[in-house]
Design an enzyme around this catalytic site. Structure first.
Site, mmCIF file in Angstrom:
data_model
loop_
_atom_site.group_PDB
_atom_site.id
_atom_site.type_symbol
_atom_site.label_atom_id
_atom_site.label_comp_id
_atom_site.label_asym_id
_atom_site.label_seq_id
_atom_site.Cartn_x
_atom_site.Cartn_y
_atom_site.Cartn_z
ATOM 1 N N LYS A 173 -3.323 1.659 3.154
ATOM 2 C CA LYS A 173 -2.863 2.834 2.426
ATOM 3 C C LYS A 173 -1.916 2.435 1.308
ATOM 4 O O LYS A 173 -0.998 1.649 1.505
ATOM 5 C CB LYS A 173 -2.179 3.804 3.400
ATOM 6 N N GLY A 208 0.668 9.547 7.869
ATOM 7 C CA GLY A 208 -0.158 8.501 8.465
ATOM 8 C C GLY A 208 -0.922 8.990 9.683
ATOM 9 O O GLY A 208 -2.121 8.709 9.845
#
Length: 267
Positions: A173, A208
């Site tokens: 990410k 997340g």
């Protein structure tokens, strides 16, 4: 209806952990189940206490789920204890679990450390090899790769190393001031970029957890990994763009931003 299981810690303020996972799974059209690894006392400003589940009780939760409503995908989030990680790995193998998304949660959005040092080694040796995809952020990927990640080229290098080391796809990410929310999927030797638009929203508690749960939901519904990530990115962008503003710190997203029916209308 397809089903998904989250194995993670509880967030008492509802923005991350199993609460965020369940909200995300429901919003993405799958039936959600949970096995709790820990109770946390936390809110948008930080984590004040953690109480782990016992290995025996975690194992009992997983037995109950897999022997009754078998999950089409599994998302694994916060597990701070090595013994718990070993139980999870053993049960996943015992029940031939598939579509396993592992979010290697090490640090909360607030900055609180969520995993013991000795648990990281067990996480890498026992759980990562079972994963379909790992979803580390930049700081977590630096820990896992031993590399300093400063730009998109080093993102590719780190993701390649992690993927080849643990024989799993890796969604690294972006963000953390490196790029404009662009994520990198490294899978079977192929690097795929997912371009994202940074949304000016300081309330990012549970991003997340939400992304990995959305990916698991899409895998459960039969999408391939690339499509699962793309759809998950679209979902989390919508949840952030809804601009929910709760709490005194980094607040939660609006997981139900797309839910609009007669049961959601205010009086």
């Amino acid at each position: 209806m397809r089903t998904a299981l989250t194995i993670a810690g509880s967030d008492s303020c509802g923005g991350a952990g199993i609460q965020a996972d369940i909200k995300t799974m429901i919003s993405n059209g799958v039936y959600a189940m949970s096995a709790i690894t820990a109770l946390t006392a936390q809110n948008t400003t930080g984590v004040t206490a953690i109480m782990n589940t016992t290995p025996e009780f975690l194992g009992a939760q997983l037995d109950s789920i897999f022997t009754d409503i078998y999950p089409d995908a599994v998302k694994i989030g916060m597990v701070s204890d090595a013994k718990l990680i070993k139980v999870i790995a053993a049960k996943l193998q015992e029940y031939d679990a598939y579509n396993i998304v592992v979010d290697p949660v090490m640090v909360a959005t607030s900055g609180a450390r969520l995993i013991n040092e000795d648990a990281i080694d067990v996480l890498k040796s026992e759980l990562f090899p079972l994963a379909t995809v790992l979803t580390p952020n930049i700081p977590e990927a630096e820990v896992l790769s031993g590399m300093r990640i400063t730009d998109e080229a080093s993102m590719v290098e780190a993701a390649k190393f992690i993927s080849e080391t643990y024989e799993a796809s890796v969604l690294l990410k972006g963000g953390h001031q490196i790029n404009d929310a662009n994520d990198l999927l490294y899978s079977v030797g192929v690097a795929t970029w997912f371009k994202g638009k940074r949304i000016n929203n300081p309330n990012t508690h549970g991003t997340g957890c939400t992304l990995s749960s959305a990916i698991a939901s899409n895998l459960a519904k039969g999408y391939d990994l690339v499509s699962s990530v793309e759809l998950a990115k679209q979902y989390i962008s919508g949840a952030l763009a809804a601009m929910l503003d709760l709490g005194k710190g980094s607040g939660p997203m609006n997981h139900g931003f797309a839910i609009d029916n007669e049961f959601t209308v205010e009086n």
